[in-house]
Scaffold this motif. Structure first.
Motif, PDB file in Angstrom:
ATOM      1  N   THR A  30      55.911  53.774  45.136  1.00  0.00           N
ATOM      2  CA  THR A  30      56.133  53.006  43.871  1.00  0.00           C
ATOM      3  C   THR A  30      55.448  51.875  43.555  1.00  0.00           C
ATOM      4  OG1 THR A  30      58.342  53.742  44.414  1.00  0.00           O
ATOM      5  CG2 THR A  30      58.405  52.137  42.737  1.00  0.00           C
ATOM      6  N   ILE A  31      54.850  51.959  42.525  1.00  0.00           N
ATOM      7  CA  ILE A  31      53.825  50.919  42.083  1.00  0.00           C
ATOM      8  C   ILE A  31      54.400  50.296  40.886  1.00  0.00           C
ATOM      9  CG2 ILE A  31      51.570  50.304  41.445  1.00  0.00           C
ATOM     10  CD1 ILE A  31      50.649  52.754  43.169  1.00  0.00           C
ATOM     11  N   ALA A  32      54.371  48.917  41.024  1.00  0.00           N
ATOM     12  CA  ALA A  32      54.871  48.017  39.950  1.00  0.00           C
ATOM     13  C   ALA A  32      53.743  47.216  38.926  1.00  0.00           C
ATOM     14  CB  ALA A  32      56.037  47.179  40.231  1.00  0.00           C
ATOM     15  N   ALA A  33      53.399  47.378  37.863  1.00  0.00           N
ATOM     16  CA  ALA A  33      52.272  46.414  37.006  1.00  0.00           C
ATOM     17  C   ALA A  33      53.024  45.727  36.058  1.00  0.00           C
ATOM     18  CB  ALA A  33      51.375  47.265  36.527  1.00  0.00           C
ATOM     19  N   ILE A  34      52.467  44.473  36.075  1.00  0.00           N
ATOM     20  CA  ILE A  34      53.024  43.424  34.994  1.00  0.00           C
ATOM     21  C   ILE A  34      51.713  43.514  34.220  1.00  0.00           C
ATOM     22  CG2 ILE A  34      53.541  41.166  34.431  1.00  0.00           C
ATOM     23  CD1 ILE A  34      55.629  42.639  35.989  1.00  0.00           C
ATOM     24  N   VAL A  35      52.151  43.815  32.702  1.00  0.00           N
ATOM     25  CA  VAL A  35      51.014  44.018  31.794  1.00  0.00           C
ATOM     26  C   VAL A  35      51.172  43.474  30.465  1.00  0.00           C
ATOM     27  CG1 VAL A  35      50.659  46.508  32.554  1.00  0.00           C
ATOM     28  CG2 VAL A  35      51.796  46.390  30.954  1.00  0.00           C
ATOM     29  N   ASP A  36      50.362  43.252  29.412  1.00  0.00           N
ATOM     30  CA  ASP A  36      50.542  42.544  28.089  1.00  0.00           C
ATOM     31  C   ASP A  36      51.526  43.769  27.624  1.00  0.00           C
ATOM     32  OD1 ASP A  36      49.176  40.230  28.717  1.00  0.00           O
ATOM     33  OD2 ASP A  36      47.363  41.087  27.987  1.00  0.00           O
ATOM     34  N   ASN A  37      52.359  43.257  26.721  1.00  0.00           N
ATOM     35  CA  ASN A  37      53.299  44.168  25.796  1.00  0.00           C
ATOM     36  C   ASN A  37      52.468  44.125  24.593  1.00  0.00           C
ATOM     37  OD1 ASN A  37      55.111  45.618  24.966  1.00  0.00           O
ATOM     38  ND2 ASN A  37      56.521  44.158  24.419  1.00  0.00           N
ATOM     39  N   GLU A  38      51.430  45.103  24.344  1.00  0.00           N
ATOM     40  CA  GLU A  38      50.651  45.251  23.346  1.00  0.00           C
ATOM     41  C   GLU A  38      50.442  46.727  22.780  1.00  0.00           C
ATOM     42  OE1 GLU A  38      46.199  44.337  24.919  1.00  0.00           O
ATOM     43  OE2 GLU A  38      47.526  42.555  24.245  1.00  0.00           O
ATOM     44  N   PRO A  39      50.109  47.287  21.978  1.00  0.00           N
ATOM     45  CA  PRO A  39      49.767  48.541  21.705  1.00  0.00           C
ATOM     46  C   PRO A  39      48.545  49.169  22.523  1.00  0.00           C
ATOM     47  CG  PRO A  39      49.914  47.444  19.698  1.00  0.00           C
ATOM     48  CD  PRO A  39      50.097  46.252  20.516  1.00  0.00           C
ATOM     49  N   GLY A  40      48.712  50.338  23.200  1.00  0.00           N
ATOM     50  CA  GLY A  40      47.640  51.029  23.697  1.00  0.00           C
ATOM     51  C   GLY A  40      47.605  50.882  25.430  1.00  0.00           C
ATOM     52  N   VAL A  41      48.377  49.807  25.617  1.00  0.00           N
ATOM     53  CA  VAL A  41      48.337  49.642  27.278  1.00  0.00           C
ATOM     54  C   VAL A  41      48.984  50.582  28.112  1.00  0.00           C
ATOM     55  CG1 VAL A  41      49.289  48.008  28.925  1.00  0.00           C
ATOM     56  CG2 VAL A  41      48.349  46.958  26.864  1.00  0.00           C
ATOM     57  N   LEU A  42      49.913  51.267  27.714  1.00  0.00           N
ATOM     58  CA  LEU A  42      50.528  52.383  28.469  1.00  0.00           C
ATOM     59  C   LEU A  42      49.746  53.681  28.439  1.00  0.00           C
ATOM     60  CD1 LEU A  42      52.907  53.541  29.990  1.00  0.00           C
ATOM     61  CD2 LEU A  42      53.910  54.286  27.815  1.00  0.00           C
ATOM     62  N   ALA A  43      49.002  53.743  27.145  1.00  0.00           N
ATOM     63  CA  ALA A  43      48.170  54.902  26.934  1.00  0.00           C
ATOM     64  C   ALA A  43      46.931  54.603  28.133  1.00  0.00           C
ATOM     65  CB  ALA A  43      47.526  54.972  25.759  1.00  0.00           C
ATOM     66  N   ARG A  44      46.530  53.613  28.237  1.00  0.00           N
ATOM     67  CA  ARG A  44      45.338  53.180  29.048  1.00  0.00           C
ATOM     68  C   ARG A  44      45.643  53.379  30.645  1.00  0.00           C
ATOM     69  NH1 ARG A  44      42.615  47.840  27.531  1.00  0.00           N
ATOM     70  NH2 ARG A  44      41.128  48.347  29.102  1.00  0.00           N
ATOM     71  N   VAL A  45      46.919  53.019  30.945  1.00  0.00           N
ATOM     72  CA  VAL A  45      47.095  53.344  32.444  1.00  0.00           C
ATOM     73  C   VAL A  45      47.640  54.826  32.698  1.00  0.00           C
ATOM     74  CG1 VAL A  45      49.347  53.032  33.993  1.00  0.00           C
ATOM     75  CG2 VAL A  45      48.387  50.982  32.528  1.00  0.00           C
ATOM     76  N   ILE A  46      48.112  55.676  31.795  1.00  0.00           N
ATOM     77  CA  ILE A  46      48.587  57.059  32.005  1.00  0.00           C
ATOM     78  C   ILE A  46      47.064  57.616  31.646  1.00  0.00           C
ATOM     79  CG2 ILE A  46      49.119  59.075  30.800  1.00  0.00           C
ATOM     80  CD1 ILE A  46      51.822  57.278  29.665  1.00  0.00           C
ATOM     81  N   GLY A  47      46.067  57.095  30.827  1.00  0.00           N
ATOM     82  CA  GLY A  47      44.594  57.674  30.757  1.00  0.00           C
ATOM     83  C   GLY A  47      44.419  57.261  32.391  1.00  0.00           C
ATOM     84  N   ASP A  65      59.389  39.936  29.498  1.00  0.00           N
ATOM     85  CA  ASP A  65      59.339  38.678  29.094  1.00  0.00           C
ATOM     86  C   ASP A  65      59.022  38.465  27.706  1.00  0.00           C
ATOM     87  OD1 ASP A  65      59.073  36.051  28.896  1.00  0.00           O
ATOM     88  OD2 ASP A  65      57.185  35.700  30.115  1.00  0.00           O
ATOM     89  N   HIS A  66      60.087  38.022  26.834  1.00  0.00           N
ATOM     90  CA  HIS A  66      59.714  38.142  25.612  1.00  0.00           C
ATOM     91  C   HIS A  66      58.818  37.223  24.974  1.00  0.00           C
ATOM     92  CE1 HIS A  66      62.827  41.338  24.810  1.00  0.00           C
ATOM     93  NE2 HIS A  66      63.811  40.609  25.465  1.00  0.00           N
ATOM     94  N   THR A  67      58.808  36.052  25.778  1.00  0.00           N
ATOM     95  CA  THR A  67      58.137  34.969  25.012  1.00  0.00           C
ATOM     96  C   THR A  67      56.671  34.844  25.633  1.00  0.00           C
ATOM     97  OG1 THR A  67      58.920  33.426  27.049  1.00  0.00           O
ATOM     98  CG2 THR A  67      60.122  33.222  25.110  1.00  0.00           C
ATOM     99  N   GLY A  68      56.610  35.700  26.956  1.00  0.00           N
ATOM    100  CA  GLY A  68      55.198  35.876  27.384  1.00  0.00           C
ATOM    101  C   GLY A  68      54.749  37.323  26.798  1.00  0.00           C
ATOM    102  N   HIS A  69      55.398  38.079  26.223  1.00  0.00           N
ATOM    103  CA  HIS A  69      55.027  39.375  25.756  1.00  0.00           C
ATOM    104  C   HIS A  69      54.352  39.962  26.948  1.00  0.00           C
ATOM    105  CE1 HIS A  69      55.935  38.010  21.653  1.00  0.00           C
ATOM    106  NE2 HIS A  69      55.061  36.985  21.837  1.00  0.00           N
ATOM    107  N   THR A  70      55.186  40.085  27.930  1.00  0.00           N
ATOM    108  CA  THR A  70      54.761  41.050  28.959  1.00  0.00           C
ATOM    109  C   THR A  70      55.770  42.191  29.669  1.00  0.00           C
ATOM    110  OG1 THR A  70      55.658  39.640  30.894  1.00  0.00           O
ATOM    111  CG2 THR A  70      53.432  39.261  30.491  1.00  0.00           C
TER     112      THR A  70
END
Length: 187
Positions: A30-47, A65-70
């Motif tokens: 089980t791997i957890a990653a903290i990422v920027d909440n922006e368009p395309g990030v999930l697609a890059r991880v899945i890619g 994190d709503h304020t940090g957009h993560t």
């Protein structure tokens, strides 16, 4: 490693390592990653996974994190130890990824999954479905004269066991959220 420090392929009843030294051990991590909440990030991880032929057994994503957009992406995957290390290293190189944690390797973690089960049946099968739901602490969130929808939270193995028991009783449909996990303790 288990709480008893017994490695996979060994037995607590034997002093011998029963693993074939020529066979690579396939592990689930089980791997957890903290990422920027922006368009395309999930697609890059899945890619990253699809481009290298790695499989994703479970995937959950939500903003943490709503304020940090993560957002936190939790991925359950399988592979040899070398493949798991390669996945973690490649995830860490993606620009919008801030942290990568292998919850399986770092110690104990709490893993839970939510599932909904639609079970159709009448008579004894209906009564048995209700009895099993009570044993598993599943909630009936919808009920008609012909069916139930049960909600169950637990480990993936608990979800699988409940599904196996509901199949002969009229299991019609299952919806699963995927694994959400956090490391235990203060770290």
């Amino acid at each position: 490693m288990s709480a008893l420090k017994i490695e996979k392929g060994t037995s607590k009843h034997s002093a011998y390592d029963l693993r074939d030294p020529n066979v690579e051990v396939i592990e689930t991590h089980t791997i957890a990653a903290i990422v920027d909440n922006e368009p395309g990030v999930l697609a890059r991880v899945i890619g990253l996974f699809s481009g290298r032929g790695y499989n994703i057994d479970s995937l959950t994503v939500a903003e943490v994190d709503h304020t940090g957009h993560t957002s936190r992406i939790t991925i359950v995957t399988t592979g040899t130890p070398a493949v798991i290390e390669q996945i973690k290293a490649q995830l860490g190189r993606i620009v919008p990824v801030h942290e990568v944690h292998d919850l399986t390797a770092e110690g104990d973690a709490v893993e839970r999954e939510l599932a909904l089960f639609k079970v159709a049946g009448t008579g004894d099968k209906r009564v048995e479905a209700l009895r099993l739901a009570d044993i598993f602490r599943a909630n009936a969130v919808d009920s008609t004269l012909e069916s139930f929808v049960f909600e169950l939270t637990g480990t993936p193995s608990k979800i699988d066991a409940f599904a196996d028991l509901m199949r002969p009783l009229g299991l019609v449909e299952v919806a699963r959220t995927g694994v959400a996990a956090l490391a235990r303790g203060a770290r």
